[in-house]
Design a protein around this motif. Structure first.
Motif, PDB file in Angstrom:
ATOM      1  N   VAL A 133      11.274  43.201  72.586  1.00 26.42           N
ATOM      2  CA  VAL A 133      12.037  43.389  73.818  1.00 26.42           C
ATOM      3  C   VAL A 133      11.078  43.365  75.000  1.00 26.42           C
ATOM      4  CG1 VAL A 133      13.544  44.947  75.131  1.00 26.42           C
ATOM      5  CG2 VAL A 133      13.759  44.832  72.637  1.00 26.42           C
ATOM      6  N   GLU A 134      11.420  42.564  75.992  1.00 30.66           N
ATOM      7  CA  GLU A 134      10.696  42.590  77.255  1.00 30.66           C
ATOM      8  C   GLU A 134      11.434  43.578  78.150  1.00 30.66           C
ATOM      9  OE1 GLU A 134       7.812  41.164  77.864  1.00 30.66           O
ATOM     10  OE2 GLU A 134       7.829  40.195  75.900  1.00 30.66           O
ATOM     11  N   ILE A 135      10.818  44.728  78.406  1.00 32.43           N
ATOM     12  CA  ILE A 135      11.428  45.769  79.228  1.00 32.43           C
ATOM     13  C   ILE A 135      11.150  45.438  80.684  1.00 32.43           C
ATOM     14  CG2 ILE A 135      11.460  48.235  79.777  1.00 32.43           C
ATOM     15  CD1 ILE A 135      10.473  48.689  76.835  1.00 32.43           C
TER      16      ILE A 135
ATOM     17  N   SER B  77      24.677  45.594  74.960  1.00 37.25           N
ATOM     18  CA  SER B  77      24.121  44.261  75.167  1.00 37.25           C
ATOM     19  C   SER B  77      24.876  43.571  76.296  1.00 37.25           C
ATOM     20  CB  SER B  77      24.225  43.429  73.887  1.00 37.25           C
ATOM     21  OG  SER B  77      25.577  43.063  73.651  1.00 37.25           O
ATOM     22  N   GLY B  78      24.281  42.503  76.816  1.00 34.62           N
ATOM     23  CA  GLY B  78      24.935  41.732  77.870  1.00 34.62           C
ATOM     24  C   GLY B  78      26.268  41.155  77.412  1.00 34.62           C
ATOM     25  N   GLY B  79      26.418  40.932  76.088  1.00 35.24           N
ATOM     26  CA  GLY B  79      27.655  40.400  75.530  1.00 35.24           C
ATOM     27  C   GLY B  79      28.703  41.459  75.254  1.00 35.24           C
ATOM     28  N   GLY B  80      28.401  42.725  75.525  1.00 35.84           N
ATOM     29  CA  GLY B  80      29.370  43.787  75.362  1.00 35.84           C
ATOM     30  C   GLY B  80      29.247  44.594  74.081  1.00 35.84           C
ATOM     31  N   LYS B  81      28.356  44.215  73.183  1.00 30.75           N
ATOM     32  CA  LYS B  81      28.191  44.970  71.939  1.00 30.75           C
ATOM     33  C   LYS B  81      27.542  46.320  72.240  1.00 30.75           C
ATOM     34  CE  LYS B  81      26.047  44.883  67.394  1.00 30.75           C
ATOM     35  NZ  LYS B  81      25.219  44.161  66.447  1.00 30.75           N
ATOM     36  N   GLU B  82      28.083  47.392  71.630  1.00 31.82           N
ATOM     37  CA  GLU B  82      27.524  48.730  71.830  1.00 31.82           C
ATOM     38  C   GLU B  82      27.025  49.282  70.505  1.00 31.82           C
ATOM     39  OE1 GLU B  82      29.408  51.644  74.363  1.00 31.82           O
ATOM     40  OE2 GLU B  82      30.810  50.097  75.078  1.00 31.82           O
ATOM     41  N   ARG B  83      25.927  50.017  70.587  1.00 23.85           N
ATOM     42  CA  ARG B  83      25.374  50.710  69.421  1.00 23.85           C
ATOM     43  C   ARG B  83      24.982  52.111  69.858  1.00 23.85           C
ATOM     44  NH1 ARG B  83      20.583  47.092  67.168  1.00 23.85           N
ATOM     45  NH2 ARG B  83      19.974  47.152  69.334  1.00 23.85           N
TER      46      ARG B  83
ATOM     47  N   SER C 219      16.241  48.516  81.007  1.00 21.35           N
ATOM     48  CA  SER C 219      16.889  47.203  81.080  1.00 21.35           C
ATOM     49  C   SER C 219      15.878  46.191  80.593  1.00 21.35           C
ATOM     50  CB  SER C 219      17.292  46.870  82.513  1.00 21.35           C
ATOM     51  OG  SER C 219      18.230  47.812  82.985  1.00 21.35           O
ATOM     52  N   GLY C 220      16.322  45.338  79.686  1.00 18.82           N
ATOM     53  CA  GLY C 220      15.387  44.366  79.155  1.00 18.82           C
ATOM     54  C   GLY C 220      16.080  43.220  78.465  1.00 18.82           C
ATOM     55  N   VAL C 221      15.261  42.374  77.844  1.00 18.81           N
ATOM     56  CA  VAL C 221      15.759  41.213  77.124  1.00 18.81           C
ATOM     57  C   VAL C 221      15.233  41.281  75.701  1.00 18.81           C
ATOM     58  CG1 VAL C 221      15.851  38.701  77.020  1.00 18.81           C
ATOM     59  CG2 VAL C 221      15.800  39.853  79.243  1.00 18.81           C
ATOM     60  N   HIS C 222      16.164  41.409  74.745  1.00 20.47           N
ATOM     61  CA  HIS C 222      15.834  41.449  73.318  1.00 20.47           C
ATOM     62  C   HIS C 222      15.716  40.011  72.828  1.00 20.47           C
ATOM     63  CE1 HIS C 222      16.280  42.115  68.995  1.00 20.47           C
ATOM     64  NE2 HIS C 222      16.018  43.398  69.225  1.00 20.47           N
ATOM     65  N   PHE C 223      14.735  39.734  71.990  1.00 20.87           N
ATOM     66  CA  PHE C 223      14.504  38.363  71.554  1.00 20.87           C
ATOM     67  C   PHE C 223      15.677  37.789  70.765  1.00 20.87           C
ATOM     68  CE2 PHE C 223      13.501  40.311  67.591  1.00 20.87           C
ATOM     69  CZ  PHE C 223      13.549  39.331  66.612  1.00 20.87           C
ATOM     70  N   ARG C 224      16.486  38.627  70.104  1.00 19.35           N
ATOM     71  CA  ARG C 224      17.641  38.141  69.338  1.00 19.35           C
ATOM     72  C   ARG C 224      18.964  38.358  70.046  1.00 19.35           C
ATOM     73  NH1 ARG C 224      17.688  40.777  63.731  1.00 19.35           N
ATOM     74  NH2 ARG C 224      19.776  39.895  63.760  1.00 19.35           N
ATOM     75  N   PHE C 225      19.114  39.495  70.740  1.00 15.01           N
ATOM     76  CA  PHE C 225      20.406  39.873  71.293  1.00 15.01           C
ATOM     77  C   PHE C 225      20.551  39.589  72.781  1.00 15.01           C
ATOM     78  CE2 PHE C 225      19.616  42.990  67.769  1.00 15.01           C
ATOM     79  CZ  PHE C 225      20.447  42.358  66.856  1.00 15.01           C
ATOM     80  N   GLY C 226      19.500  39.129  73.434  1.00  8.36           N
ATOM     81  CA  GLY C 226      19.568  38.810  74.854  1.00  8.36           C
ATOM     82  C   GLY C 226      19.456  40.039  75.734  1.00  8.36           C
TER      83      GLY C 226
END
Length: 126
Positions: free
Chosen positions: A115-117, A61-67, A38-45
């Motif tokens: 990314v800050e993990i 992602s927190g916004g629901g995007k999956e990869r 769990s972390g915070v990506h500098f572009r994707f949150g």
């Protein structure tokens, strides 16, 4: 009081000596395999990513995007790599320890923090 200050300064010096240290190839395998980070990506949150023992990777992602894609450790370079299914490019980056026990994913070429993990959990917790 001087003894207490000395002990605190010594402890801070020991902790900061390890901050910014890159994980080795064997540490990367142990850190990521069958783990959800769990972390915070500098572009994707904020988001979570699961690194399967079979080499599969799944991110939300927190916004629901999956990869989805594949991951591996480049032993020679000491980097964790991912190739997302929708991209034709390998993304290989370093993982560094922070003084507070967290980790940071650092760009493999320019050294920028990506990314800050914040935490890790064994198994798939997406």
């Amino acid at each position: 009081m001087k003894k207490i200050v000395g002990v605190v300064v010594s402890l801070l010096a020991v902790c900061s000596a390890h901050a910014g240290e890159r994980l080795s190839s064997s540490e990367l395998k142990a850190f990521y395999t069958d783990t959800t980070i769990s972390g915070v990506h500098f572009r994707f949150g904020p988001g979570k990513t699961y690194f399967g023992a079979d080499g599969g990777v799944h991110s939300k992602s927190g916004g629901g995007k999956e990869r989805m894609g594949k991951w591996w450790v480049d032993d020679g370079a000491g980097k964790r790599c991912i190739r997302w299914n929708n991209k034709n490019k390998d993304l290989c980056h370093y993982t560094e320890r922070n003084g507070d026990g967290t980790h940071t994913l650092v760009h493999g070429k320019n050294g920028k923090r990506l990314v800050e993990i914040k935490s890790t959990q064994q198994g798939n917790h997406l």
